[in-house]
Design a protein around this motif. Sequence first.
Motif, PDB file in Angstrom:
ATOM      1  N   VAL A 154       0.850  -1.193   0.000  1.00  0.00           N
ATOM      2  CA  VAL A 154       0.000   0.000   0.000  1.00  0.00           C
ATOM      3  C   VAL A 154       0.887   1.245   0.000  1.00  0.00           C
ATOM      4  O   VAL A 154       1.796   1.368   0.820  1.00  0.00           O
ATOM      5  N   CYS A 155       0.578   2.164  -0.908  1.00  0.00           N
ATOM      6  CA  CYS A 155       1.324   3.412  -1.022  1.00  0.00           C
ATOM      7  C   CYS A 155       0.512   4.582  -0.479  1.00  0.00           C
ATOM      8  O   CYS A 155      -0.698   4.464  -0.258  1.00  0.00           O
ATOM      9  N   ALA A 156       1.167   5.721  -0.315  1.00  0.00           N
ATOM     10  CA  ALA A 156       0.529   6.929   0.218  1.00  0.00           C
ATOM     11  C   ALA A 156      -0.377   7.547  -0.839  1.00  0.00           C
ATOM     12  O   ALA A 156       0.073   8.224  -1.757  1.00  0.00           O
ATOM     13  N   SER A 157      -1.656   7.287  -0.703  1.00  0.00           N
ATOM     14  CA  SER A 157      -2.643   7.772  -1.655  1.00  0.00           C
ATOM     15  C   SER A 157      -3.948   8.002  -0.919  1.00  0.00           C
ATOM     16  O   SER A 157      -4.267   7.305   0.049  1.00  0.00           O
ATOM     17  N   GLY A 158      -4.712   8.953  -1.415  1.00  0.00           N
ATOM     18  CA  GLY A 158      -5.975   9.281  -0.780  1.00  0.00           C
ATOM     19  C   GLY A 158      -6.963   8.136  -0.697  1.00  0.00           C
ATOM     20  O   GLY A 158      -7.845   8.138   0.159  1.00  0.00           O
ATOM     21  N   ILE A 159      -6.814   7.131  -1.543  1.00  0.00           N
ATOM     22  CA  ILE A 159      -7.747   6.002  -1.506  1.00  0.00           C
ATOM     23  C   ILE A 159      -7.200   4.816  -0.712  1.00  0.00           C
ATOM     24  O   ILE A 159      -7.873   3.798  -0.569  1.00  0.00           O
TER      25      ILE A 159
ATOM     26  N   TYR B 239      -6.562   1.135 -14.649  1.00  0.00           N
ATOM     27  CA  TYR B 239      -7.089   2.415 -14.171  1.00  0.00           C
ATOM     28  C   TYR B 239      -6.620   3.567 -15.050  1.00  0.00           C
ATOM     29  O   TYR B 239      -5.435   3.681 -15.352  1.00  0.00           O
ATOM     30  N   GLU B 240      -7.559   4.408 -15.451  1.00  0.00           N
ATOM     31  CA  GLU B 240      -7.219   5.601 -16.227  1.00  0.00           C
ATOM     32  C   GLU B 240      -6.943   6.742 -15.252  1.00  0.00           C
ATOM     33  O   GLU B 240      -7.796   7.048 -14.409  1.00  0.00           O
ATOM     34  N   PRO B 241      -5.782   7.380 -15.354  1.00  0.00           N
ATOM     35  CA  PRO B 241      -5.461   8.471 -14.430  1.00  0.00           C
ATOM     36  C   PRO B 241      -6.552   9.550 -14.417  1.00  0.00           C
ATOM     37  O   PRO B 241      -7.131   9.875 -15.453  1.00  0.00           O
TER      38      PRO B 241
ATOM     39  N   ALA C 290     -11.586   7.689  -7.070  1.00  0.00           N
ATOM     40  CA  ALA C 290     -11.782   6.541  -6.179  1.00  0.00           C
ATOM     41  C   ALA C 290     -12.940   5.657  -6.617  1.00  0.00           C
ATOM     42  O   ALA C 290     -12.873   4.433  -6.509  1.00  0.00           O
ATOM     43  N   ALA C 291     -13.985   6.244  -7.147  1.00  0.00           N
ATOM     44  CA  ALA C 291     -15.163   5.470  -7.550  1.00  0.00           C
ATOM     45  C   ALA C 291     -14.857   4.538  -8.723  1.00  0.00           C
ATOM     46  O   ALA C 291     -15.573   3.559  -8.936  1.00  0.00           O
ATOM     47  N   HIS C 292     -13.793   4.845  -9.457  1.00  0.00           N
ATOM     48  CA  HIS C 292     -13.444   4.029 -10.633  1.00  0.00           C
ATOM     49  C   HIS C 292     -12.295   3.066 -10.374  1.00  0.00           C
ATOM     50  O   HIS C 292     -11.861   2.353 -11.277  1.00  0.00           O
ATOM     51  N   PHE C 293     -11.779   3.063  -9.157  1.00  0.00           N
ATOM     52  CA  PHE C 293     -10.658   2.190  -8.817  1.00  0.00           C
ATOM     53  C   PHE C 293     -11.197   0.817  -8.457  1.00  0.00           C
ATOM     54  O   PHE C 293     -11.991   0.672  -7.532  1.00  0.00           O
ATOM     55  N   ARG C 294     -10.778  -0.197  -9.191  1.00  0.00           N
ATOM     56  CA  ARG C 294     -11.264  -1.570  -8.995  1.00  0.00           C
ATOM     57  C   ARG C 294     -10.234  -2.382  -8.220  1.00  0.00           C
ATOM     58  O   ARG C 294      -9.329  -2.977  -8.796  1.00  0.00           O
TER      59      ARG C 294
END
Length: 185
Positions: free
Chosen positions: A18-23, A154-156, A165-169
């Motif tokens: 896990v990396c530092a990301s808002g999600i 994932y498309e940036p 976040a809603a599109h992150f699978r």
Amino acid sequence: MSEQPDQQTKKPFLYVVVCASGIADDVGKLITAAQEAHWDVGVIATPQGLGFIDTTAVEAQTGYPIRSAWRSPGDPRPLPPADAIAVAPATFNTINKWAAGISDTLAVGILCEAYGFGIPTAVLPYLNSAQAAHPAYRQSLDRLREMGVLIGGYEPHQPKAGGGAAHFRWEEALELLAPKVSRRL
């Protein structure tokens, strides 16, 4: 009766980096999906990633301590060896360091070694389109593909637009790994 665990009933072990990301705080979604698919799971966080997750909740969900720093010589290994690795969410920074072989954190060190061990690895990038436009990012993805790393679709998202976040699978990592892991186990 044998006291050794039956190899037929041993669950495969998945490392989730896990990396530092808002999600990142949604990593429980991937852990749940993996556990439902009969994986045991351990989490390795980048040092900055630790601040983006609920460590108590993740440790309770997995039953293992989160790793983010190297252990001291002689200390026991807190996680079993990985059968596969999912990097999610993967940041611009981690992707580029990994592809360049810059092993300056435990998380990236594990990813660099995974190639040499032949451990199936999937990465789910999560970054904005301004970062993705940098030439180093595409070169890093190409290098990771050459190494056999499976890369999510994932498309940036647009910068400063609240992320995607809603599109992150999260479960895409397991979908990518399934064919590779079934051959190994």
